[in-house]
Scaffold this motif. Structure first.
Motif, PDB file in Angstrom:
ATOM      1  N   LEU A 105       0.897  -1.063   0.310  1.00 19.85           N
ATOM      2  CA  LEU A 105       0.376   0.096   0.104  1.00 19.85           C
ATOM      3  C   LEU A 105       0.465   1.151   0.028  1.00 19.85           C
ATOM      4  O   LEU A 105       0.219   2.063  -0.196  1.00 19.85           O
ATOM      5  CB  LEU A 105      -0.797   0.130   1.490  1.00 19.85           C
ATOM      6  N   ALA A 106       1.937   1.177   0.551  1.00 18.83           N
ATOM      7  CA  ALA A 106       2.787   2.128  -0.166  1.00 18.83           C
ATOM      8  C   ALA A 106       3.225   2.695  -1.131  1.00 18.83           C
ATOM      9  O   ALA A 106       3.779   3.737  -1.346  1.00 18.83           O
ATOM     10  CB  ALA A 106       4.344   1.894   0.457  1.00 18.83           C
ATOM     11  N   GLY A 267      -7.192  10.994  -3.397  1.00 13.68           N
ATOM     12  CA  GLY A 267      -8.835   9.390  -3.592  1.00 13.68           C
ATOM     13  C   GLY A 267      -7.401   8.375  -3.318  1.00 13.68           C
ATOM     14  O   GLY A 267      -8.589   7.851  -2.747  1.00 13.68           O
ATOM     15  N   TYR A 268      -6.558   8.414  -3.602  1.00 10.74           N
ATOM     16  CA  TYR A 268      -5.486   7.153  -2.964  1.00 10.74           C
ATOM     17  C   TYR A 268      -5.198   7.219  -1.867  1.00 10.74           C
ATOM     18  O   TYR A 268      -5.066   5.956  -0.771  1.00 10.74           O
ATOM     19  CB  TYR A 268      -4.360   7.289  -3.942  1.00 10.74           C
ATOM     20  N   VAL A 269      -4.648   7.974  -1.328  1.00 16.15           N
ATOM     21  CA  VAL A 269      -4.945   8.192   0.567  1.00 16.15           C
ATOM     22  C   VAL A 269      -5.696   7.565   1.513  1.00 16.15           C
ATOM     23  O   VAL A 269      -5.620   7.604   2.097  1.00 16.15           O
ATOM     24  CB  VAL A 269      -4.307   9.937   0.966  1.00 16.15           C
ATOM     25  N   TYR A 282      -2.480   5.805   5.803  1.00 14.16           N
ATOM     26  CA  TYR A 282      -1.635   5.624   4.604  1.00 14.16           C
ATOM     27  C   TYR A 282      -0.224   6.233   5.155  1.00 14.16           C
ATOM     28  O   TYR A 282       0.708   5.915   5.265  1.00 14.16           O
ATOM     29  CB  TYR A 282      -1.349   6.683   3.502  1.00 14.16           C
ATOM     30  N   LEU A 283      -0.726   7.325   5.996  1.00 15.10           N
ATOM     31  CA  LEU A 283       1.093   7.525   6.859  1.00 15.10           C
ATOM     32  C   LEU A 283       1.357   6.354   8.184  1.00 15.10           C
ATOM     33  O   LEU A 283       2.376   6.103   8.144  1.00 15.10           O
ATOM     34  CB  LEU A 283       0.866   8.281   8.083  1.00 15.10           C
ATOM     35  N   ASP A 284       0.687   6.051   8.648  1.00 14.64           N
ATOM     36  CA  ASP A 284       0.807   4.630   9.113  1.00 14.64           C
ATOM     37  C   ASP A 284       1.331   2.922   8.039  1.00 14.64           C
ATOM     38  O   ASP A 284       2.641   2.450   8.830  1.00 14.64           O
ATOM     39  CB  ASP A 284      -0.553   3.497   9.979  1.00 14.64           C
ATOM     40  N   VAL A 285       0.705   3.340   7.279  1.00 13.54           N
ATOM     41  CA  VAL A 285       1.840   2.335   6.342  1.00 13.54           C
ATOM     42  C   VAL A 285       3.503   3.006   5.878  1.00 13.54           C
ATOM     43  O   VAL A 285       4.935   2.554   6.113  1.00 13.54           O
ATOM     44  CB  VAL A 285       0.860   2.198   4.573  1.00 13.54           C
ATOM     45  N   GLN A 286       3.150   4.123   6.056  1.00 15.11           N
ATOM     46  CA  GLN A 286       4.936   4.471   5.194  1.00 15.11           C
ATOM     47  C   GLN A 286       5.698   4.332   6.296  1.00 15.11           C
ATOM     48  O   GLN A 286       6.653   4.232   7.119  1.00 15.11           O
ATOM     49  CB  GLN A 286       4.260   6.770   5.456  1.00 15.11           C
ATOM     50  N   GLY A 292       8.916   9.180   6.818  1.00 13.91           N
ATOM     51  CA  GLY A 292       7.449   9.786   7.513  1.00 13.91           C
ATOM     52  C   GLY A 292       8.253  11.152   7.811  1.00 13.91           C
ATOM     53  O   GLY A 292       9.846  11.429   6.738  1.00 13.91           O
ATOM     54  N   PHE A 293       7.499  12.172   7.475  1.00 17.50           N
ATOM     55  CA  PHE A 293       8.263  13.394   8.071  1.00 17.50           C
ATOM     56  C   PHE A 293       8.051  13.858   9.056  1.00 17.50           C
ATOM     57  O   PHE A 293       7.942  13.999  10.417  1.00 17.50           O
ATOM     58  CB  PHE A 293       7.041  14.747   7.267  1.00 17.50           C
ATOM     59  N   ASP A 294       9.998  14.442   9.550  1.00 12.64           N
ATOM     60  CA  ASP A 294      10.205  14.780  10.665  1.00 12.64           C
ATOM     61  C   ASP A 294      11.107  15.827  11.075  1.00 12.64           C
ATOM     62  O   ASP A 294      12.365  16.576  11.867  1.00 12.64           O
ATOM     63  CB  ASP A 294      11.081  13.908  11.269  1.00 12.64           C
TER      64      ASP A 294
END
Length: 412
Positions: A105-106, A267-269, A282-286, A292-294
């Motif tokens: 899913l990523a 739509g995809y997210v 989606y953030l969980d999949v990433q 992730g963004f830090d």
């Protein structure tokens, strides 16, 4: 006044939209397309020459190492994930020895959907369809880069921009079954449409870019900037002139383009969120992939570890980041259109300020083609022989580096 299309006195064959007139319009469009291709031919041929050199060096290197250049391009790292999605759609995951999970899913769906579609209508395997998509997309990207460079700094700069993009150190990724070429083509054509005020095309292409990579959000931001910034400036101008009371509002086609632009990415997210049962799906999949963004904190720590371990490696990383930031500063000084600055800035921020495998950052920066515009404009002012000698050296270095890179750690 009577509409000619509704006039009973007009023969059906001569009415607007009828066969002969429709064929005439198509002939005119074909002539315009042929003229546009003719104008872009030097850029496309030069681009293809650089990439063919890279593939030739890769093939020779692979032959000497007893490996397959075809496999290196189509069946390693992310290309394997795209192929799996193409063959069975979503639902595949890998459980790691430490208990972590990597889910398909990523990976955004447009490239595997094209691979699957081509494989179903041709004898190509999905991974070979991915190579074909990348080859055609890279040429389409080079065409759009030529148009943007020509519009801003002249025809020669447009050709040089396409060649510089081909000759990047990680330019070999443009020939892999990866999504970078497809994304860059969609992003560049969307930006070109926005710069030329073709709003529906800009929005539709931005939506497709949003279905290709997470950084599709940068294209959406650029299209919205190209449309709304002039409206805001006009609103401010009219606010200073009370006599002009007509409201400032986007036209119908602009509004449609702005509505279309975010649909692909959102739509995809949203679909992944619904599939995972979480708004942050989606953030969980990433996060499961270690991405992730830090704000760049993890990257800074990575540079620090290199400085304490391999000083040369750490200094090289600092020099690379400094070069990227310097190029962006040149873009600002060059007064590039705001849409290009927003797009390039967003790509740079998302690439440098994200966690994950840090060796992939050069690949993530590949779509940031506006960073090459200052170099293209400078080379366009140089003597022809000097410019092409320099480009030849860059192309040779890119070919050698790309072959070495794919035989080593490569772009995960």
């Amino acid at each position: 006044m009577t509409d000619l299309a509704d006039s009973p006195a007009l023969p059906a064959a001569d009415r607007p939209g009828s066969g002969p007139l429709r064929r005439l319009r198509w002939l005119r469009r074909l002539r315009r397309l042929r003229a546009a291709l003719g104008a872009a031919a030097p850029a496309l041929l030069a681009y293809a020459g650089v990439r063919l050199l890279g593939l030739l060096v890769l093939a020779l290197w692979a032959g000497a190492a007893g490996r397959s250049a075809h496999q290196l391009l189509s069946a390693r790292w992310d290309s394997l994930w795209y192929t799996r999605v193409a063959e069975g759609w979503y639902g595949y995951s890998v459980r790691l020895p430490d208990g972590g999970v990597h889910s398909d899913l990523a990976f955004f769906p447009l490239l595997p959907a094209l691979e699957r579609g081509l494989a179903e209508v041709s004898p190509l395997a999905p991974r070979d369809a991915g190579l074909l998509v990348s080859a055609l997309s890279s040429l389409a990207a080079a065409w759009a880069l030529f148009l943007i460079g020509r519009a801003l700094y002249g025809r020669r700069a447009g050709v040089l921009l396409a060649v510089l993009w081909a000759a990047l150190p990680v330019g070999v990724v443009q020939s892999m079954a990866y999504s970078e070429s497809l994304f860059t083509a969609l992003a560049a054509w969307s930006l070109w449409a926005a710069l030329t005020r073709r709003w529906v095309w800009a929005g539709a292409l931005a939506a497709c870019a949003g279905l290709t990579r997470p950084v599709g959000a940068a294209v959406v931001a650029a299209v919205w900037c190209a449309a709304l910034l002039p409206l805001w400036r006009e609103w401010r101008q009219r606010a200073r002139e009370p006599a002009r009371e007509r409201p400032v509002r986007p036209g119908g086609r602009m509004a449609l383009g702005l509505l279309l632009a975010p649909l692909g990415w959102l739509g995809y997210v949203a679909w992944v969120g619904a599939r995972r049962g979480s708004v942050t799906g989606y953030l969980d999949v990433q996060g499961e992939w270690g991405n992730g963004f830090d704000g760049g904190w993890a990257f800074l720590r990575f540079i620090g570890r290199n400085l304490t371990g391999s000083v040369a490696g750490g200094l090289g990383l600092i020099a690379g980041v400094a070069l990227v930031l310097w190029l962006y500063a040149l873009c600002v000084r060059q007064r590039q259109p705001p849409a290009l600055l927003v797009y390039a800035g967003a790509v740079v921020v998302l690439a440098l300020c994200a966690k994950g495998y840090f060796g992939s950052k050069p690949r993530l920066l590949l779509p940031a083609f506006p960073l090459l515009l200052p170099a293209a404009a400078a080379l366009a002012r140089a003597r022809t022989a000097r410019a092409w000698w320099l480009l030849g050296l860059l192309a040779a270095a890119s070919a050698v580096y790309g072959a070495w890179w794919l035989h080593g750690s490569g772009p995960p």
